[in-house]
Design a protein around this motif. Structure first.
Motif, PDB file in Angstrom:
ATOM      1  N   SER A  80      -4.002 -15.217  17.839  1.00 55.31           N
ATOM      2  CA  SER A  80      -4.258 -16.759  18.294  1.00 55.31           C
ATOM      3  C   SER A  80      -3.262 -17.343  17.454  1.00 55.31           C
ATOM      4  N   ASN A  81      -3.043 -16.809  15.905  1.00 52.80           N
ATOM      5  CA  ASN A  81      -2.063 -17.738  15.232  1.00 52.80           C
ATOM      6  C   ASN A  81      -0.629 -17.286  15.874  1.00 52.80           C
ATOM      7  N   ALA A  82      -0.409 -16.142  16.151  1.00 50.12           N
ATOM      8  CA  ALA A  82       1.125 -15.932  16.683  1.00 50.12           C
ATOM      9  C   ALA A  82       1.257 -16.629  18.103  1.00 50.12           C
ATOM     10  N   LEU A  83       0.229 -16.740  18.894  1.00 50.07           N
ATOM     11  CA  LEU A  83       0.346 -17.529  19.933  1.00 50.07           C
ATOM     12  C   LEU A  83       0.563 -18.968  19.831  1.00 50.07           C
ATOM     13  N   LYS A  84      -0.050 -19.410  18.840  1.00 49.75           N
ATOM     14  CA  LYS A  84      -0.166 -20.936  18.532  1.00 49.75           C
ATOM     15  C   LYS A  84       1.085 -21.306  18.116  1.00 49.75           C
ATOM     16  N   PHE A  85       1.905 -20.477  17.423  1.00 51.13           N
ATOM     17  CA  PHE A  85       3.207 -20.738  16.479  1.00 51.13           C
ATOM     18  C   PHE A  85       4.464 -20.190  17.434  1.00 51.13           C
ATOM     19  N   VAL A 108       3.572  -8.968  16.246  1.00 52.87           N
ATOM     20  CA  VAL A 108       4.983  -9.583  16.007  1.00 52.87           C
ATOM     21  C   VAL A 108       5.176 -10.829  17.046  1.00 52.87           C
ATOM     22  N   ASP A 109       5.637 -11.866  16.306  1.00 54.37           N
ATOM     23  CA  ASP A 109       5.923 -13.179  17.250  1.00 54.37           C
ATOM     24  C   ASP A 109       7.523 -13.525  16.975  1.00 54.37           C
ATOM     25  N   GLN A 110       7.875 -14.342  17.755  1.00 52.18           N
ATOM     26  CA  GLN A 110       9.069 -15.003  17.897  1.00 52.18           C
ATOM     27  C   GLN A 110       9.053 -16.554  17.393  1.00 52.18           C
ATOM     28  N   PHE A 126      -8.097 -23.030   3.231  1.00 49.39           N
ATOM     29  CA  PHE A 126      -7.619 -24.315   3.706  1.00 49.39           C
ATOM     30  C   PHE A 126      -6.070 -24.560   3.546  1.00 49.39           C
ATOM     31  N   GLU A 127      -5.321 -23.528   3.428  1.00 50.61           N
ATOM     32  CA  GLU A 127      -3.928 -23.774   3.221  1.00 50.61           C
ATOM     33  C   GLU A 127      -2.884 -23.681   4.777  1.00 50.61           C
ATOM     34  N   GLN A 128      -2.389 -24.671   4.894  1.00 48.12           N
ATOM     35  CA  GLN A 128      -1.460 -24.685   6.236  1.00 48.12           C
ATOM     36  C   GLN A 128      -0.321 -25.132   5.535  1.00 48.12           C
ATOM     37  N   ALA A 129       0.862 -24.492   6.458  1.00 49.98           N
ATOM     38  CA  ALA A 129       2.096 -24.915   6.024  1.00 49.98           C
ATOM     39  C   ALA A 129       2.487 -26.356   6.173  1.00 49.98           C
ATOM     40  N   THR A 130       2.030 -26.970   7.097  1.00 49.50           N
ATOM     41  CA  THR A 130       2.108 -28.512   7.277  1.00 49.50           C
ATOM     42  C   THR A 130       1.038 -29.228   7.754  1.00 49.50           C
ATOM     43  N   ALA A 132       0.893 -30.879  10.184  1.00 49.06           N
ATOM     44  CA  ALA A 132       0.912 -31.085  11.554  1.00 49.06           C
ATOM     45  C   ALA A 132       0.333 -29.800  12.128  1.00 49.06           C
ATOM     46  N   ASP A 133       0.200 -28.554  11.393  1.00 44.79           N
ATOM     47  CA  ASP A 133      -0.529 -27.564  11.653  1.00 44.79           C
ATOM     48  C   ASP A 133      -1.901 -27.815  12.100  1.00 44.79           C
ATOM     49  N   ALA A 134      -2.537 -28.555  11.422  1.00 48.00           N
ATOM     50  CA  ALA A 134      -4.021 -29.057  11.515  1.00 48.00           C
ATOM     51  C   ALA A 134      -4.192 -29.660  13.025  1.00 48.00           C
ATOM     52  N   GLY A 138      -4.557 -27.333  15.788  1.00 46.77           N
ATOM     53  CA  GLY A 138      -5.900 -27.010  15.442  1.00 46.77           C
ATOM     54  C   GLY A 138      -5.881 -26.094  14.388  1.00 46.77           C
ATOM     55  N   GLY A 139      -7.212 -25.519  14.032  1.00 43.25           N
ATOM     56  CA  GLY A 139      -7.248 -24.619  12.981  1.00 43.25           C
ATOM     57  C   GLY A 139      -7.619 -25.242  11.610  1.00 43.25           C
ATOM     58  N   SER A 140      -8.036 -24.429  10.687  1.00 44.48           N
ATOM     59  CA  SER A 140      -8.515 -24.998   9.310  1.00 44.48           C
ATOM     60  C   SER A 140      -8.085 -24.313   8.160  1.00 44.48           C
ATOM     61  N   GLY A 141      -7.153 -23.359   8.562  1.00 41.84           N
ATOM     62  CA  GLY A 141      -6.576 -22.913   7.325  1.00 41.84           C
ATOM     63  C   GLY A 141      -7.464 -21.796   6.732  1.00 41.84           C
ATOM     64  N   LEU A 142      -8.510 -21.283   7.514  1.00 40.86           N
ATOM     65  CA  LEU A 142      -9.613 -20.131   6.794  1.00 40.86           C
ATOM     66  C   LEU A 142      -9.384 -18.883   7.615  1.00 40.86           C
ATOM     67  N   GLY A 143      -8.581 -18.936   8.533  1.00 36.70           N
ATOM     68  CA  GLY A 143      -8.335 -17.591   9.338  1.00 36.70           C
ATOM     69  C   GLY A 143      -7.905 -16.307   8.687  1.00 36.70           C
ATOM     70  N   LEU A 144      -6.695 -16.967   7.978  1.00 35.77           N
ATOM     71  CA  LEU A 144      -6.213 -15.541   7.208  1.00 35.77           C
ATOM     72  C   LEU A 144      -6.967 -15.318   5.768  1.00 35.77           C
ATOM     73  N   ALA A 145      -7.482 -16.243   5.369  1.00 35.80           N
ATOM     74  CA  ALA A 145      -8.475 -15.950   4.354  1.00 35.80           C
ATOM     75  C   ALA A 145      -9.573 -15.098   4.482  1.00 35.80           C
TER      76      ALA A 145
HETATM   77  P1  ADP Z   1      -5.333 -21.840  10.919  1.00 37.38           P
HETATM   78  O1  ADP Z   1      -4.368 -20.862  11.815  1.00 37.38           O
HETATM   79  O2  ADP Z   1      -6.623 -22.166  11.292  1.00 37.38           O
HETATM   80  O3  ADP Z   1      -4.444 -23.006  10.334  1.00 37.38           O
HETATM   81  P2  ADP Z   1      -4.854 -19.497   9.164  1.00 37.38           P
HETATM   82  O4  ADP Z   1      -5.499 -19.300   7.919  1.00 37.38           O
HETATM   83  O5  ADP Z   1      -4.818 -18.588  10.152  1.00 37.38           O
HETATM   84  O6  ADP Z   1      -5.348 -21.008   9.536  1.00 37.38           O
HETATM   85  O7  ADP Z   1      -3.071 -19.875   9.033  1.00 37.38           O
HETATM   86  C1  ADP Z   1      -2.781 -20.676   8.036  1.00 37.38           C
HETATM   87  C2  ADP Z   1      -1.477 -21.413   8.242  1.00 37.38           C
HETATM   88  O8  ADP Z   1      -0.329 -20.072   8.086  1.00 37.38           O
HETATM   89  C3  ADP Z   1      -1.323 -21.735   9.584  1.00 37.38           C
HETATM   90  O9  ADP Z   1      -1.691 -23.241   9.444  1.00 37.38           O
HETATM   91  C4  ADP Z   1       0.048 -21.916   9.564  1.00 37.38           C
HETATM   92  O10 ADP Z   1       0.721 -23.000   8.898  1.00 37.38           O
HETATM   93  C5  ADP Z   1       0.598 -20.498   9.029  1.00 37.38           C
HETATM   94  N1  ADP Z   1       0.630 -19.244   9.842  1.00 37.38           N
HETATM   95  C6  ADP Z   1      -0.146 -18.483  10.127  1.00 37.38           C
HETATM   96  N2  ADP Z   1       0.054 -17.460  11.024  1.00 37.38           N
HETATM   97  C7  ADP Z   1       1.710 -18.020  11.510  1.00 37.38           C
HETATM   98  C8  ADP Z   1       2.524 -17.295  12.315  1.00 37.38           C
HETATM   99  N3  ADP Z   1       2.402 -16.316  13.055  1.00 37.38           N
HETATM  100  N4  ADP Z   1       3.790 -18.072  12.443  1.00 37.38           N
HETATM  101  C9  ADP Z   1       4.028 -19.243  11.730  1.00 37.38           C
HETATM  102  N5  ADP Z   1       3.022 -19.519  10.764  1.00 37.38           N
HETATM  103  C10 ADP Z   1       1.864 -19.337  10.685  1.00 37.38           C
END
Ligand code: ADP
Length: 179
Positions: A80-85, A108-110, A126-130, A132-134, A138-145
């Motif tokens: 989902s992250n790969a698709l979202k970004f 692998v994403d582009q 709860f960490e997101q790069a920007t 705008a990512d929230a 969408g998302g909450s920054g919990l998926g990767l944790a």
């Molecule tokens: P969420 O996707 O709910 O924001 P995640 O913990 O899954 O939370 O991801 C945290 C942040 O990491 C994302 O908000 C984004 O900033 C960055 N990120 C995750 N996956 C990717 C990706 N494939 N490409 C670019 N940035 C990513």
């Protein structure tokens, strides 16, 4: 409200997994089943975003020692992250490589890649790069944790390789078993 409930459940699960309080049902699961179940969950997201999903898997079936549902949760989150970004029209590829003792599954994403200054925080809660990512993605920054806690509880590791502007590969390892 649904997002809030999901967020609270995720937080509770991370704590339970990390304290060993959430029981995992570890069994031999075919890699093909993990991949299929995960792709089914994201296929409409891919279609909506005009993204092609590709697979590069070993020719022979391999079996993983995982909790089926939790393993699917990790792969669905990475997909989902790969698709979202990813930009519209791009491809997202799920790859797997097996050694005699473990399997490495990669997505692998582009997309835009992970900024250098964000890399050491990306698996934190709860960490997101920007901002705008929230708001936009969408998302909450919990998926990767939560993915990290699941993978580590199963005895594997999770990580990523990324080049800014070119894309990201998120990967995790799981134990392989002969059946
Ligand atoms: P969420 O996707 O709910 O924001 P995640 O913990 O899954 O939370 O991801 C945290 C942040 O990491 C994302 O908000 C984004 O900033 C960055 N990120 C995750 N996956 C990717 C990706 N494939 N490409 C670019 N940035 C990513």
């Amino acid at each position: 409200a649904t997002r809030l409930i999901n967020m609270i459940n995720n937080l509770l699960n991370i704590d339970r997994i990390e304290s060993g309080g959430l029981e995992m049902f570890i069994e031999a699961v075919p890699l093909s089943e993990l991949i299929e179940s995960s792709l089914v969950a994201v296929v409409s997201l891919a279609e909506n975003r005009g993204i092609t999903l590709q697979q590069e898997l070993p020719g022979e079936e391999v079996y993983l020692l995982v909790d089926r549902d939790f393993a699917i949760q990790v792969l669905v989150n990475l997909l989902s992250n790969a698709l979202k970004f990813s930009p519209k029209g791009a491809a997202v590829t799920v790859q797997a490589e097996a050694t005699s003792s473990y399997v490495k599954v990669s997505v692998v994403d582009q997309g835009p890649g992970i900024a250098t200054e964000f890399r050491q925080r990306i698996f934190h809660r709860f960490e997101q790069a920007t901002i705008a990512d929230a708001r936009v993605k969408g998302g909450s920054g919990l998926g990767l944790a939560i993915s990290k806690s699941i993978v580590e509880q199963q005895g594997g590791t999770i990580g990523f390789d990324s080049e800014e502007g070119r894309g990201t590969t998120f990967w995790f390892t799981v134990k392989r078993v002969d059946v």
